[in-house]
Design a protein around this motif. Structure first.
Motif, PDB file in Angstrom:
ATOM      1  N   VAL A 134       0.851  -1.185   0.000  1.00 32.00           N
ATOM      2  CA  VAL A 134       0.000   0.000   0.000  1.00 32.00           C
ATOM      3  C   VAL A 134       0.888   1.236   0.000  1.00 32.00           C
ATOM      4  O   VAL A 134       1.860   1.309   0.761  1.00 32.00           O
ATOM      5  N   LEU A 135       0.573   2.195  -0.840  1.00 30.03           N
ATOM      6  CA  LEU A 135       1.324   3.446  -0.874  1.00 30.03           C
ATOM      7  C   LEU A 135       0.864   4.335   0.279  1.00 30.03           C
ATOM      8  O   LEU A 135      -0.309   4.690   0.377  1.00 30.03           O
ATOM      9  N   GLY A 136       1.783   4.687   1.162  1.00 30.28           N
ATOM     10  CA  GLY A 136       1.444   5.490   2.324  1.00 30.28           C
ATOM     11  C   GLY A 136       1.589   6.973   2.062  1.00 30.28           C
ATOM     12  O   GLY A 136       2.009   7.402   0.990  1.00 30.28           O
ATOM     13  N   HIS A 137       1.229   7.760   3.080  1.00 31.93           N
ATOM     14  CA  HIS A 137       1.352   9.205   2.929  1.00 31.93           C
ATOM     15  C   HIS A 137       2.001   9.886   4.129  1.00 31.93           C
ATOM     16  O   HIS A 137       1.922  11.098   4.269  1.00 31.93           O
ATOM     17  N   GLY A 138       2.687   9.118   4.994  1.00 34.47           N
ATOM     18  CA  GLY A 138       3.393   9.744   6.105  1.00 34.47           C
ATOM     19  C   GLY A 138       4.240   8.739   6.860  1.00 34.47           C
ATOM     20  O   GLY A 138       3.980   7.526   6.818  1.00 34.47           O
ATOM     21  N   PHE A 139       5.281   9.233   7.526  1.00 34.90           N
ATOM     22  CA  PHE A 139       6.156   8.367   8.327  1.00 34.90           C
ATOM     23  C   PHE A 139       6.737   9.174   9.478  1.00 34.90           C
ATOM     24  O   PHE A 139       7.051  10.360   9.329  1.00 34.90           O
ATOM     25  N   ALA A 140       6.861   8.509  10.642  1.00 39.65           N
ATOM     26  CA  ALA A 140       7.469   9.162  11.802  1.00 39.65           C
ATOM     27  C   ALA A 140       8.093   8.117  12.703  1.00 39.65           C
ATOM     28  O   ALA A 140       7.660   6.950  12.728  1.00 39.65           O
ATOM     29  N   THR A 141       9.132   8.511  13.425  1.00 39.07           N
ATOM     30  CA  THR A 141       9.696   7.679  14.488  1.00 39.07           C
ATOM     31  C   THR A 141       9.263   8.293  15.815  1.00 39.07           C
ATOM     32  O   THR A 141       9.474   9.480  16.053  1.00 39.07           O
ATOM     33  N   VAL A 142       8.644   7.471  16.659  1.00 39.38           N
ATOM     34  CA  VAL A 142       8.056   7.959  17.908  1.00 39.38           C
ATOM     35  C   VAL A 142       8.429   7.008  19.034  1.00 39.38           C
ATOM     36  O   VAL A 142       8.228   5.796  18.912  1.00 39.38           O
ATOM     37  N   PRO A 143       8.965   7.503  20.154  1.00 39.48           N
ATOM     38  CA  PRO A 143       9.229   6.618  21.297  1.00 39.48           C
ATOM     39  C   PRO A 143       7.958   5.912  21.735  1.00 39.48           C
ATOM     40  O   PRO A 143       6.876   6.514  21.807  1.00 39.48           O
ATOM     41  N   GLY A 144       8.061   4.615  22.002  1.00 36.96           N
ATOM     42  CA  GLY A 144       6.893   3.834  22.395  1.00 36.96           C
ATOM     43  C   GLY A 144       7.287   2.577  23.149  1.00 36.96           C
ATOM     44  O   GLY A 144       8.269   2.554  23.884  1.00 36.96           O
TER      45      GLY A 144
ATOM     46  N   LEU B  67       7.042   1.904  28.202  1.00 36.01           N
ATOM     47  CA  LEU B  67       7.369   3.333  28.123  1.00 36.01           C
ATOM     48  C   LEU B  67       6.103   4.171  27.973  1.00 36.01           C
ATOM     49  O   LEU B  67       5.948   5.198  28.641  1.00 36.01           O
ATOM     50  N   ASN B  68       5.186   3.735  27.120  1.00 36.87           N
ATOM     51  CA  ASN B  68       3.936   4.474  26.947  1.00 36.87           C
ATOM     52  C   ASN B  68       3.203   4.639  28.275  1.00 36.87           C
ATOM     53  O   ASN B  68       2.730   5.731  28.618  1.00 36.87           O
ATOM     54  N   GLN B  69       3.095   3.566  29.013  1.00 36.97           N
ATOM     55  CA  GLN B  69       2.345   3.604  30.267  1.00 36.97           C
ATOM     56  C   GLN B  69       3.066   4.428  31.327  1.00 36.97           C
ATOM     57  O   GLN B  69       2.424   5.111  32.132  1.00 36.97           O
TER      58      GLN B  69
ATOM     59  N   THR C 266      -3.313   4.016  18.210  1.00 34.62           N
ATOM     60  CA  THR C 266      -2.043   3.537  18.754  1.00 34.62           C
ATOM     61  C   THR C 266      -1.772   4.165  20.122  1.00 34.62           C
ATOM     62  O   THR C 266      -1.792   5.383  20.266  1.00 34.62           O
ATOM     63  N   GLY C 267      -1.535   3.335  21.115  1.00 33.09           N
ATOM     64  CA  GLY C 267      -1.182   3.828  22.439  1.00 33.09           C
ATOM     65  C   GLY C 267      -2.357   4.214  23.313  1.00 33.09           C
ATOM     66  O   GLY C 267      -2.171   4.544  24.488  1.00 33.09           O
ATOM     67  N   ALA C 268      -3.584   4.160  22.784  1.00 34.82           N
ATOM     68  CA  ALA C 268      -4.742   4.585  23.578  1.00 34.82           C
ATOM     69  C   ALA C 268      -4.960   3.670  24.776  1.00 34.82           C
ATOM     70  O   ALA C 268      -5.281   4.132  25.878  1.00 34.82           O
ATOM     71  N   GLY C 269      -4.791   2.372  24.576  1.00 32.04           N
ATOM     72  CA  GLY C 269      -4.930   1.442  25.691  1.00 32.04           C
ATOM     73  C   GLY C 269      -3.871   1.665  26.755  1.00 32.04           C
ATOM     74  O   GLY C 269      -4.142   1.564  27.961  1.00 32.04           O
ATOM     75  N   ASP C 270      -2.662   1.980  26.320  1.00 33.30           N
ATOM     76  CA  ASP C 270      -1.589   2.274  27.277  1.00 33.30           C
ATOM     77  C   ASP C 270      -1.877   3.559  28.037  1.00 33.30           C
ATOM     78  O   ASP C 270      -1.586   3.672  29.235  1.00 33.30           O
TER      79      ASP C 270
ATOM     80  N   GLY D  39       0.365   8.792  16.835  1.00 31.05           N
ATOM     81  CA  GLY D  39       1.516   8.330  17.598  1.00 31.05           C
ATOM     82  C   GLY D  39       1.145   7.837  18.972  1.00 31.05           C
ATOM     83  O   GLY D  39       0.003   7.935  19.416  1.00 31.05           O
ATOM     84  N   ALA D  40       2.156   7.287  19.662  1.00 36.75           N
ATOM     85  CA  ALA D  40       1.945   6.756  21.011  1.00 36.75           C
ATOM     86  C   ALA D  40       2.220   7.836  22.046  1.00 36.75           C
ATOM     87  O   ALA D  40       1.307   8.495  22.539  1.00 36.75           O
ATOM     88  N   THR D  41       3.495   8.094  22.350  1.00 30.48           N
ATOM     89  CA  THR D  41       3.796   9.103  23.367  1.00 30.48           C
ATOM     90  C   THR D  41       3.370  10.502  22.930  1.00 30.48           C
ATOM     91  O   THR D  41       3.036  11.343  23.770  1.00 30.48           O
ATOM     92  N   THR D  42       3.356  10.747  21.633  1.00 32.89           N
ATOM     93  CA  THR D  42       2.948  12.074  21.151  1.00 32.89           C
ATOM     94  C   THR D  42       1.471  12.350  21.401  1.00 32.89           C
ATOM     95  O   THR D  42       1.046  13.508  21.372  1.00 32.89           O
TER      96      THR D  42
END
Length: 298
Positions: free
Chosen positions: A29-39, A43-45, A239-243, A278-281
């Motif tokens: 699938v052709l995507g439209h964004g990318f990021a590196t996020v601490p998770g 760590l998230n919790q 992403t990260g909502a449960g944490d 993102g998770a921590t973001t």
């Protein structure tokens, strides 16, 4: 400094790609964004608990690579005590995350340094003394979680977020004071029982099942049952909502809040998290949680 919440768990660098749809097996699938996020769930919790107002400490491991330094910095930036964060030779954990335009995601985790957290040091065990909550997940080896659970005293509640779901040993279950799972995890752990809450109460004294946009359910061995609705909000990324929910719940419990209030407050935190990528973001701060809690539940 006395600690409210000690988190034993994973730290990963999340490599997040966004796309219109999630790929099917064999599909590109052709995507439209990318990021590196601490998770990583641990760590998230930990960051979620710290932003929610808890004095928080983290026990885990990162690699000696660039990601490891960034993960350590992410924890310290939110005031998390990282004296229990060890450095292992090799790669840090990473998570490959695809997120579609509806906010749904698929995740592959490569544990890296997290797999080395198979035992706790005397300093780790000493750090649990006096904590009000020990919060664990299943992204580090079970022997460390069991050791931590056994080291807690009568005044420390051991919360296990049993994710990713897998069979749990009787030795581990014996240390759990509160089990937090989502619907799929609850079904798997209960053997796909028609009433997973009742089934899980046969092995742990208290259970929370998160229901995504529908809120959460709670039951305990004393017969209490609670259904907590969630505020209706636009979903950008789950992403990260449960944490976020679990970290906020640990904070509320450490503060001595009644369970219904704690669940509502944690649900408000989770609802804020799904509105950002993102998770921590995406993890909210206490003032924002308080505001949505007041608007929704008061």
């Amino acid at each position: 400094m006395s600690i409210d919440v000690v988190v034993l768990g994973s730290a990963n660098m999340d490599l997040v790609a966004t796309a219109p749809t999630l790929p099917k097996p064999g599909e590109t699938v052709l995507g439209h964004g990318f990021a590196t996020v601490p998770g990583g769930k641990g760590l998230n919790q930990a960051v979620a608990a710290a932003r929610a107002g808890a004095r928080t400490a983290f026990i885990g491991a990162v690699g000696d690579d660039a990601f490891g330094a960034q993960l350590r910095e992410a924890l310290t930036a939110d005031g998390v005590d990282v004296s229990g964060l060890r450095e292992a030779p090799g790669a840090s954990g990473v998570a490959l995350i695809a997120v579609d335009d509806a906010g749904e995601n698929s995740i592959v985790v490569a544990p890296g340094a997290n797999a080395t957290v198979d035992a706790l040091t005397a300093a780790d065990l000493g750090g649990l003394s006096g904590a009000r909550v020990l919060l664990c997940q299943l992204e580090v080896p079970e022997p460390a979680i069991v050791a931590a659970g056994k080291a807690t005293g009568d005044t420390t509640l051991m919360i296990l977020n049993a994710a990713p779901a897998r069979p749990l040993s009787a030795e581990l279950l014996a240390t759990v004071g509160l089990l937090v799972v989502n619907e799929v995890e609850a079904a798997m752990l209960s053997g796909w029982d028609a009433d997973p809450l009742t089934a899980l109460l046969r092995v742990v004294p208290r259970v929370v099942v998160t229901l995504g946009g529908a809120g959460s359910r709670y039951a305990d061995a004393e017969g209490a049952r609670l259904d907590v609705p969630a505020p209706k909000v636009p979903v950008v990324d789950t992403t990260g909502a449960g944490d976020c929910f679990t970290g906020a719940l640990a904070t509320a419990i450490a503060e001595g809040r009644p369970m219904e209030e704690a669940l509502r407050w944690a649900t408000a935190a989770g609802a804020l998290a799904v509105q950002k990528t993102g998770a921590t973001t995406s993890l909210p701060h206490r003032a924002d949680i308080d505001q949505l809690y007041e608007v929704t539940y008061r």
